[in-house]
Design a protein around this motif. Structure first.
Motif, PDB file in Angstrom:
ATOM      1  N   LYS A  48      20.376  42.232  42.541  1.00  0.00           N
ATOM      2  CA  LYS A  48      20.672  42.709  40.890  1.00  0.00           C
ATOM      3  C   LYS A  48      20.997  41.561  39.992  1.00  0.00           C
ATOM      4  CE  LYS A  48      22.328  47.202  42.698  1.00  0.00           C
ATOM      5  NZ  LYS A  48      23.474  48.283  42.738  1.00  0.00           N
ATOM      6  N   GLY A  49      21.094  40.296  40.538  1.00  0.00           N
ATOM      7  CA  GLY A  49      21.659  39.591  39.816  1.00  0.00           C
ATOM      8  C   GLY A  49      20.572  38.224  39.688  1.00  0.00           C
ATOM      9  N   ASP A  53      23.575  29.626  43.710  1.00  0.00           N
ATOM     10  CA  ASP A  53      23.689  28.437  44.688  1.00  0.00           C
ATOM     11  C   ASP A  53      23.573  28.752  46.129  1.00  0.00           C
ATOM     12  OD1 ASP A  53      24.616  25.948  45.366  1.00  0.00           O
ATOM     13  OD2 ASP A  53      26.728  26.273  44.981  1.00  0.00           O
ATOM     14  N   LEU A  54      23.475  27.887  47.156  1.00  0.00           N
ATOM     15  CA  LEU A  54      23.453  28.048  48.531  1.00  0.00           C
ATOM     16  C   LEU A  54      24.702  27.392  49.081  1.00  0.00           C
ATOM     17  CD1 LEU A  54      19.951  26.987  49.646  1.00  0.00           C
ATOM     18  CD2 LEU A  54      21.006  29.522  49.853  1.00  0.00           C
ATOM     19  N   GLU A  55      25.296  27.958  49.997  1.00  0.00           N
ATOM     20  CA  GLU A  55      26.342  27.626  50.680  1.00  0.00           C
ATOM     21  C   GLU A  55      26.452  27.435  52.040  1.00  0.00           C
ATOM     22  OE1 GLU A  55      30.316  28.642  47.670  1.00  0.00           O
ATOM     23  OE2 GLU A  55      30.014  29.548  49.725  1.00  0.00           O
ATOM     24  N   ARG A  56      26.616  26.316  52.948  1.00  0.00           N
ATOM     25  CA  ARG A  56      26.427  26.460  54.193  1.00  0.00           C
ATOM     26  C   ARG A  56      27.754  25.699  54.791  1.00  0.00           C
ATOM     27  NH1 ARG A  56      21.484  24.163  57.891  1.00  0.00           N
ATOM     28  NH2 ARG A  56      21.914  25.545  59.617  1.00  0.00           N
ATOM     29  N   VAL A  63      23.581  32.830  50.344  1.00  0.00           N
ATOM     30  CA  VAL A  63      23.107  32.769  49.002  1.00  0.00           C
ATOM     31  C   VAL A  63      24.178  33.300  48.094  1.00  0.00           C
ATOM     32  CG1 VAL A  63      21.120  33.142  47.689  1.00  0.00           C
ATOM     33  CG2 VAL A  63      20.863  32.792  50.172  1.00  0.00           C
ATOM     34  N   ILE A  64      24.383  32.720  46.956  1.00  0.00           N
ATOM     35  CA  ILE A  64      25.306  33.268  45.991  1.00  0.00           C
ATOM     36  C   ILE A  64      24.648  33.724  44.829  1.00  0.00           C
ATOM     37  CG2 ILE A  64      27.307  32.545  44.786  1.00  0.00           C
ATOM     38  CD1 ILE A  64      27.616  31.972  47.652  1.00  0.00           C
ATOM     39  N   VAL A  65      24.859  34.889  44.681  1.00  0.00           N
ATOM     40  CA  VAL A  65      24.180  35.693  43.408  1.00  0.00           C
ATOM     41  C   VAL A  65      25.227  36.184  42.433  1.00  0.00           C
ATOM     42  CG1 VAL A  65      22.686  37.777  43.072  1.00  0.00           C
ATOM     43  CG2 VAL A  65      22.355  36.430  45.251  1.00  0.00           C
ATOM     44  N   SER A  66      24.950  35.684  41.141  1.00  0.00           N
ATOM     45  CA  SER A  66      25.786  36.141  40.100  1.00  0.00           C
ATOM     46  C   SER A  66      25.268  37.469  39.636  1.00  0.00           C
ATOM     47  CB  SER A  66      25.653  35.062  38.994  1.00  0.00           C
ATOM     48  OG  SER A  66      26.508  35.578  38.042  1.00  0.00           O
ATOM     49  N   GLU A  67      26.116  38.545  39.499  1.00  0.00           N
ATOM     50  CA  GLU A  67      25.989  39.880  39.118  1.00  0.00           C
ATOM     51  C   GLU A  67      26.759  40.177  37.714  1.00  0.00           C
ATOM     52  OE1 GLU A  67      26.299  42.996  42.091  1.00  0.00           O
ATOM     53  OE2 GLU A  67      24.406  41.909  43.263  1.00  0.00           O
ATOM     54  N   GLY A  68      26.576  39.461  36.875  1.00  0.00           N
ATOM     55  CA  GLY A  68      27.547  39.565  35.660  1.00  0.00           C
ATOM     56  C   GLY A  68      28.973  39.128  36.026  1.00  0.00           C
ATOM     57  N   THR A  71      30.529  37.936  41.911  1.00  0.00           N
ATOM     58  CA  THR A  71      29.591  37.101  42.538  1.00  0.00           C
ATOM     59  C   THR A  71      29.271  37.981  43.879  1.00  0.00           C
ATOM     60  OG1 THR A  71      30.138  35.315  41.293  1.00  0.00           O
ATOM     61  CG2 THR A  71      29.253  34.742  43.597  1.00  0.00           C
ATOM     62  N   VAL A  72      28.027  37.901  44.485  1.00  0.00           N
ATOM     63  CA  VAL A  72      27.926  38.413  45.705  1.00  0.00           C
ATOM     64  C   VAL A  72      27.157  37.545  46.634  1.00  0.00           C
ATOM     65  CG1 VAL A  72      26.833  40.366  46.786  1.00  0.00           C
ATOM     66  CG2 VAL A  72      27.705  40.617  44.802  1.00  0.00           C
ATOM     67  N   SER A  73      27.560  37.379  47.856  1.00  0.00           N
ATOM     68  CA  SER A  73      27.102  36.498  48.939  1.00  0.00           C
ATOM     69  C   SER A  73      26.025  37.013  49.908  1.00  0.00           C
ATOM     70  CB  SER A  73      28.053  35.889  49.839  1.00  0.00           C
ATOM     71  OG  SER A  73      29.034  35.188  48.895  1.00  0.00           O
ATOM     72  N   TYR A  74      24.905  36.527  49.981  1.00  0.00           N
ATOM     73  CA  TYR A  74      24.103  37.184  51.115  1.00  0.00           C
ATOM     74  C   TYR A  74      23.665  36.113  52.091  1.00  0.00           C
ATOM     75  CZ  TYR A  74      22.516  40.578  47.315  1.00  0.00           C
ATOM     76  OH  TYR A  74      22.447  41.701  46.442  1.00  0.00           O
ATOM     77  N   ALA A  75      24.131  36.773  53.462  1.00  0.00           N
ATOM     78  CA  ALA A  75      24.026  35.609  54.411  1.00  0.00           C
ATOM     79  C   ALA A  75      22.498  35.530  55.165  1.00  0.00           C
ATOM     80  CB  ALA A  75      24.884  36.294  55.525  1.00  0.00           C
TER      81      ALA A  75
END
Length: 416
Positions: A48-49, A53-56, A63-68, A71-75
């Protein structure tokens, strides 16, 4: 260097550190390539956003996603990432172990293909065999299994690296379709029979015979005979004819070309060999096949070559080759020239080549047809010139047509 466009409208793209995995965003989709060597095998899921960034950390990749305001993380799939890391490290055993823990999917299939290619290049043939088994490539698995048996036997009996043995190297080159390299591997060890056998198994008979010829092989004639039998059994009559032509058996070559339905090829050979040209039966057989296939002009060439001028003329006329027909008639049948010129003109009219027909009608003395052709071709001045030379009352109707044309273009001063 070949480049491939992976994604359009891309707002974010980054490599996962320490791997060959690529992460990118396309509008509202997160795209992940776990195997960049297979760009068509991307894993995609909606977000949605915007990816920021990527974090390991601690063995996990997010995967860091900004939704306004949130902030949501996708593994990401760590097993698939570890495969890429193992590939980069050249640890193909570890890469295989990772893949064996995964269910088959488009992504893992692409990885098995990547690993199979790398394993072959690295001469790790047991791993390559495992890869092709996972891909369901039974024939390649069987071939590699036999190759590995050779390598294992060499290592057991002679020691050292079994994959360096010439038979193994030749088989790997064959698998890569580098047949000349495989041949060189055999020939460096003077294994002529093995090189010939390789080409025979691949049905590459020409190469097999070339190797036998170059090395004075005692079975050369048997190879040639076997090749011809195989071509005949598999209904490859054209190829068999080419073999016979190379061997100088031109009569047999002609028969095979005719059996293959290639009378034009048989005619080309016959016209190039005096011994065939002087054989009336052979020429008649070829000409009959040409006529049956509607190659009348080519049949006329053959008949003219053996001085059967009457049949040649008939074929030329039937094939619409009036130039050759007229040239032949001037030498052999002078009384036929006028008739042929008229027939040539009629043929051109049927083909809608009115302009070209005019002179042939004039040569034939067919003035009315010449005038009609000139009018049809809108060659008004030429039509008038022909009319001026006529005293036949039948030509009167043409004056009206020409007058109507000049009236339509307001050229009233033209005298008819």
């Amino acid at each position: 260097m070949l480049t491939t466009t992976l994604l359009g409208f891309c707002s974010f793209v980054q490599w996962v550190p320490g791997s060959d995995v690529v992460v990118a965003q396309n509008r509202n989709n997160l795209c992940v390539w776990y195997s960049i060597d297979s760009p068509e095998s991307a894993t995609m899921f909606p977000i949605k956003g915007d990816v920021v960034d990527l974090e390991r950390l601690e063995g996990k990749t997010n995967v860091i996603v900004s939704e306004g305001v949130n902030t949501v993380s996708y593994a990401l799939d760590e097993g698939l990432i570890e495969f890429g890391t193992a590939i980069d490290d050249g640890d193909y055993d570890r890469a295989t172990a990772f893949l064996e823990t995964l269910e088959m999917s488009p992504e893992t299939e692409a990885m098995w293909k990547t690993l199979s290619k790398l394993a072959l290049e690295a001469q790790q043939l047991h791993i390559a065999e495992r890869c092709f088994a996972a891909l369901g490539d039974v024939s390649t698995v069987r071939f590699l299994h036999q190759t590995n048996q050779i390598a294992d036997k060499v290592e057991k009996e002679m020691g050292g690296d079994g994959t360096a043995h010439y038979q193994v190297q030749a088989r790997v080159a064959t698998l890569d379709k580098n047949f000349k390299l495989a041949e060189r591997c055999y020939m460096e060890q003077n294994a002529v029979d093995e090189a010939i056998e390789m080409y025979q198994e691949l049905h590459m008979w020409d190469d097999s015979i070339s190797v036998a010829e170059a090395n004075g092989h005692p079975e050369l004639e048997n190879l040639r005979s076997g090749y011809l039998s195989w071509l005949t059994d598999t209904a490859q009559d054209e190829k068999a004819g080419e073999v016979k032509e190379r061997e100088g058996d031109f009569s047999a070559a002609v028969s095979l070309y005719l059996r293959a339905g290639l009378p034009a090829k048989a005619a080309r050979l016959a016209l190039s060999r005096p011994e065939l040209t002087n054989n009336t039966d052979t020429i008649n057989r070829i000409a009959a096949s040409l006529i049956k296939a509607d190659f009348h002009e080519r049949a006329g060439d053959l008949y003219e070559q053996i001085r059967n001028h009457q049949r040649a003329l008939e074929c030329y006329v039937k094939g619409g080759a009036f130039r050759k027909a007229v040239e032949l008639s001037r030498a052999a049948f002078p009384s036929e020239v006028v008739r042929l010129e008229e027939a040539w003109g009629d043929h051109l009219v049927q083909q809608k080549h009115m302009d070209a027909a005019i002179n042939h009608f004039i040569e034939a003395g067919c003035s009315l047809k010449a005038i009609e052709a000139a009018i049809a071709a809108r060659q008004w001045k030429k039509a008038m010139h022909i009319l001026e030379l006529q005293d036949d009352s039948a030509t009167a109707k043409f004056y009206l047509k020409i007058a109507q044309y000049y009236a339509s273009v307001h050229e009233y001063e033209v005298n008819l």
